[in-house]
Structure formats: C-alpha cells, structure tokens
Motif scaffolding. Structure first.
Motif, short mmCIF file in Angstrom:
data_model
loop_
_atom_site.label_atom_id
_atom_site.label_comp_id
_atom_site.label_asym_id
_atom_site.label_seq_id
_atom_site.Cartn_x
_atom_site.Cartn_y
_atom_site.Cartn_z
N TYR A 153 53.95 -82.90 61.73
CA TYR A 153 53.74 -83.57 63.01
C TYR A 153 53.54 -85.07 62.81
O TYR A 153 52.84 -85.49 61.90
N PHE A 202 57.57 -83.65 66.55
CA PHE A 202 57.98 -83.13 65.23
C PHE A 202 59.35 -83.73 64.90
O PHE A 202 60.37 -83.32 65.49
N ARG A 242 62.40 -81.45 64.33
CA ARG A 242 62.73 -80.44 65.35
C ARG A 242 64.23 -80.39 65.65
O ARG A 242 64.80 -79.30 65.72
N ASP A 243 64.86 -81.52 65.84
CA ASP A 243 66.28 -81.55 66.19
C ASP A 243 67.15 -82.12 65.07
O ASP A 243 68.33 -82.40 65.30
N ALA A 275 67.79 -77.77 62.37
CA ALA A 275 68.15 -77.12 63.63
C ALA A 275 69.46 -76.33 63.55
O ALA A 275 69.61 -75.29 64.20
N CYS A 310 54.25 -72.20 71.63
CA CYS A 310 54.62 -72.80 70.35
C CYS A 310 53.86 -74.10 70.12
O CYS A 310 53.47 -74.78 71.08
N TRP A 343 54.77 -77.09 69.40
CA TRP A 343 55.32 -78.30 70.01
C TRP A 343 55.02 -78.39 71.51
O TRP A 343 55.20 -79.42 72.13
N GLN A 383 60.81 -72.86 60.98
CA GLN A 383 60.12 -72.96 62.26
C GLN A 383 58.80 -73.70 62.16
O GLN A 383 58.37 -74.34 63.12
N ARG A 427 59.85 -77.40 62.16
CA ARG A 427 60.34 -77.86 63.47
C ARG A 427 59.24 -77.85 64.53
O ARG A 427 59.46 -78.27 65.66
N GLY A 428 58.06 -77.33 64.19
CA GLY A 428 56.97 -77.27 65.16
C GLY A 428 57.07 -76.09 66.10
O GLY A 428 56.43 -76.07 67.16
N ALA A 429 57.86 -75.10 65.74
CA ALA A 429 58.10 -73.96 66.62
C ALA A 429 57.08 -72.85 66.47
O ALA A 429 56.86 -72.07 67.40
#
Length: 238
Positions: A47, A54, A57-58, A63, A126, A128, A200, A203-205
């Motif tokens: 983070y 995050f 994340r993309d 991703a 989640c 995020w 995950q 990615r902050g999921a």
C-alpha cells in the motif's frame, strides 16, 4: 484416511486425525485474523499512503499475467486432465487412476463453487475498499458485529486463490493410487495457490487470512467428498 480409487499397501492418516487437523487449521486461521497484525502488516507492504492506493493493482504483470493468466492456466489444467481421463477409458489396469482423476475433476469444481458461495455470503470487503487502505468502508474482524458501512463485501475467502488450491483435490484423490503423481499434484496446488494468493495481496484485493481460508475450504471440500465416496463404496460392497 484412504483416498478415492485403489489403495496402496501403506495406510494414509486416519479420518479422526485429519479431522482434528482440519479443525485446528481453521481455528488457527481465525486466531491469526482476529488477534495478530499479520493481515494488515502484509497488505501494508503493498500500500502507498501517498497515493492512498495499491500501485500494483492495475499493473499489467499483476493484473493480466498473474491474475487473469494464472486463472486460465488452472482452467487449462482442468481441461487437460479431462482429456487424459477420456484417454484412459478402456484401459483396465488404469481404472484406479481414472477414478481418481474423475474424482478430481468433479470435486475441484465443487471446491471452487464452495469458495464462491462463501464469498457471496461474506460481509467482509477487500482491503482496497477499506478506509484503512484508501477506501471508504469500515474494517471489522471475523466474528465482529458488521459495522454500518462494511462496503460491498463478498471478499472472504479469496476466489482467485481457489484457482490453485482446488488442486489439493488431486493430491487427496491420488495419494493412495500413485505417490509420484500425488506429490506432483500437491506441489502444483501449493505453488499455484501461493502465486495466486500473493497476486491478490499485492493488488490489495485480499488479506492473508482470506487466502488461507480458501486453502482450507478447498481441502475440506475434497476431504469430505473423499470420505463420502469411501463410505458409499463400503456400503455398495457389503
């Protein structure tokens, strides 16, 4: 415990012992999530407080390759195993292996469905989406009262990690039929589960406890199905 299919001469652990291990593992997951900072500490590594998000994340690698790519790798493995199961038809000496593969194909789907069903019932959101990590939803631990603003929920257990951990089903099915294939299945399941779970987290999921809960659900679903399969087999042979 004896797995689906023909048995090897060396017995595998008994039902009661494995049931205690399952109960202990589930309790440990909940204790970790409720009483340790590990969930937040690991998620915090990915983070960025400056951007309140995050960064990975993309990102294309995480991703596309690690998220979408690993999911389709697991799907491809399922269809490859289905094709192998079809080729074994009519080979009498390979029928124990074929039954174990058939068990794997069916129960892997059931394990995945179990994870999806639990996610649909979950009020936990989640990372995020949480105010702790740049979102707006309130965080609460397992067994806490649901806050006024829990977010969209549907985040525990981790659906993506199931892409890897459903293959624990193959280890349970094969360990009494072919030790070499069973060991390969175990390594594959743990490696793919680790990679999908790490993806995950990065990615902050999901939190670590979400990923571990997925592993537990997948193993428990396979264990229960294996037990039911053997009980049915005993009654049929009596």
């Amino acid at each position: 415990m004896q797995p689906a299919g023909t048995r090897l001469s060396n017995p595998v652990p008994n039902n009661l012992r494995e049931l205690w291990w399952l109960a202990g593992a589930l309790a440990l997951i909940f204790l970790l999530a409720r009483y340790t900072p590990l969930d937040h500490a690991l998620t915090g590594l990915f983070y960025d407080p400056a951007t309140r998000g995050f960064p990975l994340r993309d990102a294309a690698f995480w991703a596309v390759i690690m998220h979408t790519g690993l999911k389709y790798l697991s799907v491809a493995a399922w269809f490859a195993l289905l094709a192998y199961w079809i080729t074994l038809r009519g080979h009498r000496s390979r029928q124990p292996l074929r039954r174990a593969i058939g068990f794997t194909l069916l129960v892997a789907l059931l394990a995945s469905l179990s994870v999806s069903s639990l996610r649909a019932l979950s009020a936990h959101s989640c990372p995020w989406e949480l105010s702790l990590f740049g979102g707006t939803a309130d965080y609460f631990r397992f067994f806490d009262a649901v806050p006024l603003n829990p977010g969209s929920g549907r985040c525990a257990p981790s659906g993506h990690a199931a892409s890897g951990f459903v293959w624990l089903t193959a280890w349970i099915a094969l360990r009494g039929v072919d030790r070499t294939k069973a060991r390969f299945a175990l390594v594959f399941a743990l490696a793919l589960g680790f990679l999908t779970g790490l993806t995950q987290l990065a990615r902050g999921a999901h939190f670590l406890s979400h990923v571990l809960l997925t592993a537990w659900v997948c193993f428990a679903a396979a264990w229960v199905c294996d037990w039911a399969y053997r009980m049915w087999g005993k009654k049929r042979n009596n």
